[in-house]
Design a protein around this motif. Structure first.
Motif, PDB file in Angstrom:
ATOM      1  N   ASN A 283       0.838  -1.204   0.000  1.00  0.00           N
ATOM      2  CA  ASN A 283       0.000   0.000   0.000  1.00  0.00           C
ATOM      3  C   ASN A 283       0.874   1.256   0.000  1.00  0.00           C
ATOM      4  N   PRO A 284       0.465   2.328  -0.705  1.00  0.00           N
ATOM      5  CA  PRO A 284      -0.797   2.492  -1.448  1.00  0.00           C
ATOM      6  C   PRO A 284      -0.636   2.218  -2.955  1.00  0.00           C
ATOM      7  N   PRO A 286      -1.336  -0.327  -4.983  1.00  0.00           N
ATOM      8  CA  PRO A 286      -2.501  -0.792  -5.754  1.00  0.00           C
ATOM      9  C   PRO A 286      -3.498   0.320  -6.063  1.00  0.00           C
ATOM     10  N   ILE A 287      -3.696   1.243  -5.093  1.00  0.00           N
ATOM     11  CA  ILE A 287      -4.625   2.356  -5.318  1.00  0.00           C
ATOM     12  C   ILE A 287      -4.081   3.291  -6.386  1.00  0.00           C
TER      13      ILE A 287
END
Length: 310
Positions: A283-284, A286-287
């Motif tokens: 993370n982050p 993937p966002i």
């Protein structure tokens, strides 16, 4: 030729059974290994044809029957052998890999839904109740970790609260998660079959670096986003399921953009693999990659740029 066929039969059967046995021994890592159980069966079908592939799948099912009984055999056939033959069969027919994921997911989820519906009618337990019982069992197992772990009272309570919220979320979005997990398993098969091909067969369809989601999907994504923010009750529930299904598609498109730039910069394969792993779990990232996939619909990051002349 017969000796080669026998060798591939054993490769598919023993490879799949070994992965299944290992998957039961390593907790969370085992769950990841279980996604790879169909790969040896699909590989044999791609290399030696569907007849040999189906033979390997049947032998593996027979092995599971000896190891765990009829219930284990049927579970193995439905979860691993059938998906492997679907992927290999469609790819060998020249169906592009993205449509293989779509058709395979729709077919398997439909079959699972019909099977569960028949079972629920025969057992007298409604389908929602079956889902609730399953999820409650998973939540209970997860909560035991809080009691067994070295957590103080505040940390344990926070962990329990997070697990309960996750259980509620999964209960509402269970259909979408079933479809997503199925698509991921089929997708991993395609990825590993591509890596194992070595010129012996081909994976139809665009390379990852050139793949794009259908442009029309952006509108359901926007509507689902508004539904989650402003909707209530059934509307919000439908919107949540939509996001669970649509956001991974744009994550894949973002990954395609990353793959394109990896290729343009001639990044070595082993570094690319490490980069993809970080993108998937850290993370982050993937966002961020999902956001890149969404904005690629308008920015077209892979479009050749003309150099400004002095």
């Amino acid at each position: 030729m017969k000796r080669d066929n026998l060798r591939f039969l054993l490769i598919g059967t023993l490879g799949s059974l070994l992965l299944q046995l290992l998957a039961g021994q390593f907790g969370v890592l085992g769950m990841l290994l279980s996604f790879l159980v169909p790969v040896p069966l699909a590989y044999v079908a791609m290399r030696r044809g569907m007849l040999i592939g189906c033979g390997s799948a049947l032998l593996a099912c027979g092995g599971m029957q000896m190891l765990g009984g009829l219930s284990a055999m049927f579970a193995f056939a439905a979860q691993f052998a059938l998906p492997a033959m679907i992927v290999a069969g469609l790819l060998r027919q020249g169906v592009p890999w993205d449509r293989v994921l779509l058709y395979g997911t729709l077919g398997l989820v439909s079959l699972a839904s019909v099977t569960l519906l028949i079972y629920s009618q025969q057992s007298g337990v409604s389908l929602p109740s079956m889902v609730d019982q399953y999820l409650q069992g998973e939540v209970t197992s997860a909560l035991k970790l809080a009691d067994q772990g070295n957590l103080n009272a505040e940390q344990a309570e926070s962990f329990r609260s997070a697990i309960q919220q996750m259980g509620t979320f999964l209960k509402g979005t269970f259909p979408a998660w079933i479809a997503l997990v199925t698509a991921i398993m089929l997708g991993l098969q395609v990825v590993f079959l591509g890596r194992l091909a070595r010129g012996e067969y081909r994976i139809p369809g665009a390379p990852l670096s050139g793949w794009k989601a259908p442009e029309i999907l952006i509108w359901p994504l926007i509507l689902a986003g508004f539904g989650v923010v402003f909707g209530e009750g059934a509307v919000r529930l439908v919107a949540l399921n939509g996001l669970v299904l649509l956001l991974p598609i744009y994550f894949l498109q973002g990954l395609a953009v990353v793959s394109f730039f990896f290729g343009r910069k001639e990044i070595p394969s082993f570094i690319r693999g490490f980069g993809y792993l970080l993108i998937a779990v850290l993370n982050p990232l993937p966002i961020i990659v999902t956001g890149i996939g969404v904005f690629d619909m308008w920015a077209d990051f892979r479009k050749p740029r003309q150099k400004k002349s002095d």
